[in-house]
Design a protein around this motif. Structure first.
Motif, short mmCIF file in Angstrom:
data_model
loop_
_atom_site.label_atom_id
_atom_site.label_comp_id
_atom_site.label_asym_id
_atom_site.label_seq_id
_atom_site.Cartn_x
_atom_site.Cartn_y
_atom_site.Cartn_z
N LEU A 171 0.99 -0.83 -0.35
CA LEU A 171 -0.45 0.12 -0.13
C LEU A 171 0.83 1.75 -0.06
O LEU A 171 0.21 2.15 -0.60
CB LEU A 171 -0.81 0.39 1.25
CG LEU A 171 -2.36 0.66 0.90
CD1 LEU A 171 -2.94 0.47 0.03
CD2 LEU A 171 -3.45 1.06 2.35
N LEU B 122 -8.30 3.07 0.53
CA LEU B 122 -6.65 2.99 0.66
C LEU B 122 -7.40 1.68 1.68
O LEU B 122 -6.69 0.69 1.61
CB LEU B 122 -6.29 4.20 0.88
CG LEU B 122 -5.81 5.41 -0.16
CD1 LEU B 122 -4.51 5.74 1.23
CD2 LEU B 122 -4.55 4.42 -0.71
N THR C 6 -8.50 -1.50 -0.51
CA THR C 6 -7.84 -1.71 -0.38
C THR C 6 -6.44 -2.74 0.27
O THR C 6 -5.97 -3.78 -0.37
CB THR C 6 -6.49 -0.86 -1.60
OG1 THR C 6 -7.63 0.34 -2.96
CG2 THR C 6 -5.53 -1.53 -2.56
N TYR C 7 -6.82 -2.15 1.43
CA TYR C 7 -5.26 -2.88 1.76
C TYR C 7 -6.07 -4.20 2.49
O TYR C 7 -5.55 -5.17 2.40
CB TYR C 7 -4.98 -2.11 3.67
CG TYR C 7 -4.64 -3.15 4.50
CD1 TYR C 7 -3.12 -3.32 5.04
CD2 TYR C 7 -5.65 -3.99 5.65
CE1 TYR C 7 -3.18 -3.77 5.73
CE2 TYR C 7 -5.15 -4.09 6.28
CZ TYR C 7 -3.54 -4.71 6.53
OH TYR C 7 -2.97 -5.52 7.99
#
Length: 356
Positions: free
Chosen positions: A69, A172, A175-176
Motif C-alpha cells: 500500500l 485505501l 485496498t489494504y
C-alpha cells in the motif's frame, strides 16, 4: 439418503426475496463509495504480484499489505495528485486569459490565413469559416464551456474536501484488505455464484484478465503517450504542456489516430505561425515516438489476455466514461468481457449444465 435442504421448499422463495432486497439495500448504502471500491478492486488485482513479493520478504500478511500500500501511495497516488494540481492550475490560467479577452486570436487567425494556399482559403470562404468572427465565436464558446467545466470541478473538489478525503481514505482502507485477503474473498465469491465450478472459474479469470488488459493496454499506454506528448510540447515551448499531455492520454483511447488528434493541430499551428523547427519536432515526435509507443507497448503489456475486439473496447470505454465518469474506463471493458465470456459459455454448454 438425500441430504435435507436447510430451507423448506415453501420458504425458499421468501428467502430469495430477502436476499434480493438486502443486496439492493447494501448497494444503495455503499453507492457513494462505488468509485473508491472499484479502484480498490483494480489496485488489488494489479498489485497482487507486488503483495506476494512483499509477503516473501516480510514474512507476514499484514506487513506485506502495508508495504504494498505504501508503494502504491508513493508511486501512483502522490504523482497523480501533483499532476492533477498542475492541470487545474493551467486550465484556470487559460480560462482567466480567455475570460479577460487577453488572447488576441484575430492576429493569429490572419497570420495563419495568410500562409494557407489560395485554394484552401477559397474552400474556407465557401464553408463560412473564412470569416474570423464566426470561428472566434465558435472556438470561444467551446473554450469557455470546456474550461468552465474544469474550473467548476476544481471548485467542487475544493468545496467538498472532506467528502473527497473520506472517499479516498475508504479506497485505501479497502485496498489494504483486498491485497491481504483477496484470494480468499475471490474464492468465496466464486463458491457463492449459482454456477458450476468450471464456469465460475472461467468468468472470474475473464474478469481479472480484462481488468489487467484494460489498465495495461489503455491506462498505461495512454499515460506513456501523454508523458511523451508533454515532454515534446515542453521542448518546443508550447504553453500548457501538461494539460495537453493529459488530453493526449485521454484521446489515446481512440485506436490508431487518438494522440494525433492533439499533436497534428498543434504541429500545423506551429508551422503556419512561422515556428518551423518546433512544428517539425512535434511531427517527428508524434509520428515516430508517440505513435510507435502504442504499437510497441500494447502487444508487450497486454499480449492476448483478452479477446475483446478493439472496436468493442472503444465503444464500451467511451460509453462507460459517459455513464460512470473516470471509472467507466474499467467498467465498460469489464462488462464487455463478461458479456462475451457469458455468451461463449451459453453457446458451448446447455444452461442446465452451467447452473448449480
Amino acid at each position: 439418503m438425500q441430504e435435507a435442504s436447510p430451507l423448506k421448499e415453501d420458504s425458499r422463495g421468501g428467502f430469495l426475496l430477502f436476499l434480493v432486497l438486502v443486496t439492493l439495500a447494501l448497494g444503495y448504502i455503499a453507492w457513494p463509495f462505488a468509485s473508491a471500491l472499484l479502484w480498490a478492486v483494480v489496485a488489488a488485482i494489479m498489485f497482487q504480484p507486488l503483495y506476494r513479493w512483499m509477503l516473501v520478504r516480510t514474512g507476514g500478511r499484514n506487513r506485506a499489505a502495508i508495504a504494498a500500500l505504501l508503494v502504491i501511495f508513493v508511486a501512483i497516488i502522490v504523482p497523480a495528485i501533483a499532476i492533477g494540481d498542475i492541470i487545474v492550475r493551467q486550465a484556470l490560467q487559460i480560462y482567466e486569459v480567455v475570460k479577460a479577452g487577453q488572447f488576441d486570436a484575430a492576429s493569429y487567425f490572419e497570420q495563419i490565413q495568410g500562409r494557407l494556399p489560395t485554394r484552401l482559403n477559397q474552400i474556407l470562404e465557401g464553408s463560412g469559416y473564412g470569416n474570423f468572427a464566426v470561428i472566434q465565436e465558435r472556438v470561444t464558446a467551446v473554450l469557455r464551456d470546456s474550461l468552465t467545466v474544469i474550473a467548476s470541478q476544481a471548485l467542487k473538489i475544493g468545496g467538498n474536501a472532506f467528502t473527497s478525503l473520506l472517499v479516498f481514505a475508504v479506497g485505501l482502507y479497502v485496498t489494504y484488505f483486498l491485497l491481504r485477503d483477496g484470494e480468499r474473498i475471490g474464492a468465496m465469491v466464486k463458491d457463492t455464484l449459482p454456477l458450476d465450478r468450471r464456469s465460475a472459474d472461467h468468468l472470474a479469470s475473464n474478469f481479472v484478465a480484462t481488468i489487467r488488459a484494460t489498465i495495461k493496454g489503455s491506462v498505461v499506454v495512454g499515460l506513456v503517450q501523454g508523458l511523451l506528448g508533454t515532454i515534446t510540447f515542453w521542448i518546443v515551448g508550447f504553453p500548457s504542456a501538461v494539460l495537453l499531455g493529459v488530453l493526449m492520454a485521454i484521446v489515446s483511447l481512440l485506436p490508431a489516430v487518438g494522440p494525433a488528434l492533439v499533436w497534428v493541430p498543434i504541429a500545423a499551428y506551429l508551422l503556419l505561425t512561422g515556428s518551423i523547427w518546433q512544428g517539425i519536432v512535434v511531427i517527428v515526435s508524434g509520428a515516430l515516438v508517440i505513435g510507435m509507443a502504442d504499437n510497441l507497448l500494447r502487444p508487450l503489456l497486454v499480449g492476448r489476455e483478452t479477446g475483446i475486439p478493439d472496436w468493442l473496447v472503444l465503444v464500451t470505454t467511451l460509453g462507460g466514461i459517459a455513464a460512470f465518469g473516470l471509472s467507466g474506463v474499467v467498467v465498460g471493458p469489464v462488462v464487455a468481457g463478461l458479456f462475451l465470456a457469458g455468451w461463449a459459455l451459453y453457446r458451448d454448454e446447455p444452461v442446465e449444465e452451467l447452473v448449480k
